[in-house]
Design an enzyme around this catalytic site. Sequence first.
Site, PDB file in Angstrom:
ATOM      1  NE  ARG A 320      -4.219  -1.300  -0.083  1.00  0.00           N
ATOM      2  CZ  ARG A 320      -4.254  -2.338  -0.919  1.00  0.00           C
ATOM      3  NH1 ARG A 320      -3.203  -2.635  -1.675  1.00  0.00           N
ATOM      4  NH2 ARG A 320      -5.337  -3.065  -1.025  1.00  0.00           N
ATOM      5  CD  GLU A 349      -3.519   3.027  -5.335  1.00  0.00           C
ATOM      6  OE1 GLU A 349      -4.530   2.372  -5.658  1.00  0.00           O
ATOM      7  OE2 GLU A 349      -2.489   2.497  -4.895  1.00  0.00           O
ATOM      8  CG  HIS A 368      -3.543  -0.942  -6.900  1.00  0.00           C
ATOM      9  ND1 HIS A 368      -4.013  -0.278  -5.790  1.00  0.00           N
ATOM     10  CD2 HIS A 368      -3.484  -2.257  -6.553  1.00  0.00           C
ATOM     11  CE1 HIS A 368      -4.233  -1.161  -4.821  1.00  0.00           C
ATOM     12  NE2 HIS A 368      -3.922  -2.367  -5.269  1.00  0.00           N
TER      13      HIS A 368
HETATM   14  N1  LIG Z   1      -0.820  -4.388  -5.227  1.00  0.00           N
HETATM   15  C1  LIG Z   1      -1.817  -5.240  -5.205  1.00  0.00           C
HETATM   16  O1  LIG Z   1      -2.612  -5.322  -6.146  1.00  0.00           O
HETATM   17  C2  LIG Z   1      -2.001  -6.124  -4.048  1.00  0.00           C
HETATM   18  C3  LIG Z   1      -1.641  -5.684  -2.813  1.00  0.00           C
HETATM   19  N2  LIG Z   1      -1.807  -6.496  -1.738  1.00  0.00           N
HETATM   20  C4  LIG Z   1      -1.404  -5.975  -0.455  1.00  0.00           C
HETATM   21  O2  LIG Z   1      -0.338  -6.750   0.052  1.00  0.00           O
HETATM   22  C5  LIG Z   1      -0.369  -6.750   1.459  1.00  0.00           C
HETATM   23  C6  LIG Z   1      -0.130  -8.138   1.995  1.00  0.00           C
HETATM   24  O3  LIG Z   1      -1.121  -9.019   1.530  1.00  0.00           O
HETATM   25  P1  LIG Z   1      -1.138 -10.524   2.079  1.00  0.00           P
HETATM   26  O4  LIG Z   1       0.225 -11.051   2.092  1.00  0.00           O
HETATM   27  O5  LIG Z   1      -2.185 -11.235   1.336  1.00  0.00           O
HETATM   28  O6  LIG Z   1      -1.606 -10.273   3.547  1.00  0.00           O
HETATM   29  P2  LIG Z   1      -1.212 -11.140   4.822  1.00  0.00           P
HETATM   30  O7  LIG Z   1      -2.151 -10.725   5.881  1.00  0.00           O
HETATM   31  O8  LIG Z   1      -1.145 -12.585   4.476  1.00  0.00           O
HETATM   32  O9  LIG Z   1       0.253 -10.650   5.196  1.00  0.00           O
HETATM   33  C7  LIG Z   1       0.522  -9.428   5.792  1.00  0.00           C
HETATM   34  C8  LIG Z   1       1.656  -9.663   6.761  1.00  0.00           C
HETATM   35  O10 LIG Z   1       2.076  -8.403   7.251  1.00  0.00           O
HETATM   36  C9  LIG Z   1       2.448  -8.594   8.589  1.00  0.00           C
HETATM   37  N3  LIG Z   1       2.525  -7.355   9.312  1.00  0.00           N
HETATM   38  C10 LIG Z   1       1.557  -6.684   9.977  1.00  0.00           C
HETATM   39  N4  LIG Z   1       2.065  -5.595  10.549  1.00  0.00           N
HETATM   40  C11 LIG Z   1       3.372  -5.560  10.244  1.00  0.00           C
HETATM   41  C12 LIG Z   1       4.422  -4.681  10.561  1.00  0.00           C
HETATM   42  N5  LIG Z   1       4.213  -3.596  11.302  1.00  0.00           N
HETATM   43  N6  LIG Z   1       5.647  -4.958  10.094  1.00  0.00           N
HETATM   44  C13 LIG Z   1       5.863  -6.048   9.337  1.00  0.00           C
HETATM   45  N7  LIG Z   1       4.916  -6.943   9.021  1.00  0.00           N
HETATM   46  C14 LIG Z   1       3.668  -6.675   9.460  1.00  0.00           C
HETATM   47  C15 LIG Z   1       1.418  -9.545   9.118  1.00  0.00           C
HETATM   48  O11 LIG Z   1       1.877 -10.196  10.278  1.00  0.00           O
HETATM   49  C16 LIG Z   1       1.260 -10.490   7.964  1.00  0.00           C
HETATM   50  O12 LIG Z   1       2.079 -11.610   8.101  1.00  0.00           O
HETATM   51  C17 LIG Z   1      -1.711  -6.130   1.833  1.00  0.00           C
HETATM   52  O13 LIG Z   1      -1.530  -4.782   2.158  1.00  0.00           O
HETATM   53  C18 LIG Z   1      -2.480  -6.180   0.576  1.00  0.00           C
HETATM   54  O14 LIG Z   1      -3.424  -5.218   0.501  1.00  0.00           O
HETATM   55  C19 LIG Z   1      -2.310  -7.765  -1.834  1.00  0.00           C
HETATM   56  C20 LIG Z   1      -2.687  -8.235  -3.047  1.00  0.00           C
HETATM   57  C21 LIG Z   1      -2.607  -7.442  -4.253  1.00  0.00           C
HETATM   58  O1  LIG Z   2      -6.117  -7.243  -2.902  1.00  0.00           O
HETATM   59  C1  LIG Z   2      -5.527  -6.187  -2.671  1.00  0.00           C
HETATM   60  O2  LIG Z   2      -5.214  -5.827  -1.536  1.00  0.00           O
HETATM   61  C2  LIG Z   2      -5.201  -5.303  -3.756  1.00  0.00           C
HETATM   62  O3  LIG Z   2      -4.525  -4.334  -3.550  1.00  0.00           O
HETATM   63  C3  LIG Z   2      -5.794  -5.550  -5.077  1.00  0.00           C
HETATM   64  O4  LIG Z   2      -6.515  -4.387  -5.376  1.00  0.00           O
HETATM   65  P1  LIG Z   2      -7.556  -4.364  -6.589  1.00  0.00           P
HETATM   66  O5  LIG Z   2      -8.616  -5.331  -6.246  1.00  0.00           O
HETATM   67  O6  LIG Z   2      -6.804  -4.755  -7.820  1.00  0.00           O
HETATM   68  O7  LIG Z   2      -8.057  -2.956  -6.630  1.00  0.00           O
END
Ligand SMILES: NC(=O)C1=CN([C@@H]2O[C@H](COP(=O)(O)OP(=O)(O)OC[C@H]3O[C@@H](n4cnc5c(N)ncnc54)[C@H](O)[C@@H]3O)[C@@H](O)[C@H]2O)C=CC1
Ligand SMILES: O=C(O)C(=O)COP(=O)(O)O
Length: 633
Positions: A320, A349, A368
């Site tokens: 993010r 965004e 994104h």
């Molecule tokens: N750019 C995109 O399109 C996408 C972005 N994301 C973003 O990626 C991120 C992670 O997604 P997931 O791995 O599925 O979530 P997840 O919940 O599996 O992993 C997040 C991890 O961050 C850790 N965490 C929490 N606070 C923390 C801190 N202060 N310092 C370090 N680690 C910390 C948690 O313990 C957890 O293990 C989310 O913010 C999600 O929105 C996810 C999918 C697509």
């Molecule tokens: O799943 C997430 O956290 C994402 O950031 C993906 O975002 P989107 O559904 O592609 O707008």
Amino acid sequence: MAMASSSTKAIFSSSPVTPSPSSHLSQKPPSLLSFLHSTATATATSTPISVKLSHSRSTSQVVVNSVLKTVTSPETSVPNYKTQDLNYPRPTILVSEKLGEAGLEVLRSFGDVECLYGLSPDELCSKISSCDALIVRSGTKVSRQVFEASKGRLKVVGRAGVGIDNVDLQAATEFGCLVVNAPTANTVAAAEHGIALLTAMARNVAQADASMKAGKWLRSKYVGVSLVGKTLAIMGFGKVGSEVARRAKGLGMHVIAHDPYAPADRARALGVELVAFNQAISTADFISLHMPLTPATSKVFNDEAFANMKKGVRLINVARGGVIDEDALVRALNSGIVAQAALDVFTEEPPPADSKLVQCENVTVTPHLGASTKEAQEGVAIEIAEAVVGALKGELSATAVNAPMVPPEVVSELSPYVVLAEKLGRLAVQLVAGGSGIKSVRVVYKSARDPDDLDTRLLRAMVTKGIIEPISASFVNLVNADFTAKQKGLRISEERVLVDSSPEFPVDSIQVIISDVESKFASALSDNNGDISIEGKVKFGIPHLTRVGSFPVDVSLEGNLILCRQVDQPGMIGQVGNILGEQNVNVSFMSVGRTVLRTKAIMAIGVDEEPDKETLEKIGKVAAIEEFVFLKL
Ligand SMILES: NC(=O)C1=CN([C@@H]2O[C@H](COP(=O)(O)OP(=O)(O)OC[C@H]3O[C@@H](n4cnc5c(N)ncnc54)[C@H](O)[C@@H]3O)[C@@H](O)[C@H]2O)C=CC1
Ligand SMILES: O=C(O)C(=O)COP(=O)(O)O
């Protein structure tokens, strides 16, 4: 229906039925939706008895010892949507961002789906009051105003993806709206995009491509850096972070990770060392961000953090934008601390057209796109559509973000106790003089089960609902029960008492105790400490009141209840029964409990209709009656 126990006597019943143990098995348990969106009510009528449960409008008939019991659902404030249920309109589901076709099909088979993309905040607010569910991605801000504008109609927000930082969870919870997400289907896509950015950045792919398209051939300008042997710090070792780590290991990188909550064995299994924040950022050649945006992670990559990084570090962000202080990143890029950055996400965004980050030559940007693969979008669409439909049907969601996740088998087992818990709460609060000023409520569960084997969150939520709703305009459900109690200064504590009964049933009895209040029915105060105390049990699937203060009683908690304390003497039942009969008030149950023979007794009378004031006054004038109270269940 009143049942005699050693210390109670069954006196009267308009339908002397002993329900068979199988009767409750025939009743469909209330669904999660009923815990989320409706009030459990139980209403007794004359034979056949109508027991209203809050799960669906379908009427099932249960034969109990030759007496027909009609089991129906109540008139709930919010319909329970079943496609086959023609009495209710189909739910309206608003999809505010592009969603995969397979997910839309799932939604269309269940409700009326409107896809309206690019709504302004005002347009969303004006639309939302006619929607039961809203499905969003990262581009829709589901703010407090949206929940306010929904006027209680919005039951579920589905986030077709992981990050729920665009949904005001606090407001959702306060409004009793369930939020679900699709946490797994885009993990690989996000990880692959992270790796794509890592490799593209290291080899200047985007910049070189742009320069060639501008007619240039700049081989020496775009000399890159190698990945093999370099240290990559994964910040946030969750689903995406782990997948990035796995792939980076395949590229020959040395991977370390920082995540205060990640289990060490998961990291070890992938050959990744978990380290402290400063160690991670100060030793890494590449830093890849994968933590959620929360108040704790907001702008953690700030001037101070950049100052601690190795000069020439390269940064990737597919998490993010808000976890980085973007102005500080621009400074770090200008000073050379950060050699390059590759960013998929931004604080705002789309970012402003003049964004220094987007314009910076050393920064590779994508709009994104982390979750934007065909496979991931179909996956999240199906995952979220099923979660939203499930939530609208009242099923439990494994991906609920703001409600306790109670396994379906637990819900099913606890369902009759859920009704009991709400009734006891509703009854207890009506015994408080004035009905307000309640600060402390104790709920005691007697059970033969090990405390670890009894999940009481549903029961606590329902006691809370029962206590709060009769005395306030609040709508309480599983999502907002704890919040609403806290907001009202109500402390609900729970105790478990191990009893020697059958562990086949999860709960033997539930006792609700309200301390430090006056009661409008002094007999409800327990002898030992003067607290209002009532207790109930589930008998053959039906909630029963079994104790009021120190008096044992036994009445089914259905319809309305009159509690009288009188001198224990013959003829009382006849007198009160006559008064009610003269006014055409139908008595469904009666039970008398006494503490001392021929001295003090409590008569609990179940009535179908609400007696008028004069009738109640007449009861009060019966000489032997010392106090009485009329309670609505
Ligand atoms: N750019 C995109 O399109 C996408 C972005 N994301 C973003 O990626 C991120 C992670 O997604 P997931 O791995 O599925 O979530 P997840 O919940 O599996 O992993 C997040 C991890 O961050 C850790 N965490 C929490 N606070 C923390 C801190 N202060 N310092 C370090 N680690 C910390 C948690 O313990 C957890 O293990 C989310 O913010 C999600 O929105 C996810 C999918 C697509
Ligand atoms: O799943 C997430 O956290 C994402 O950031 C993906 O975002 P989107 O559904 O592609 O707008």
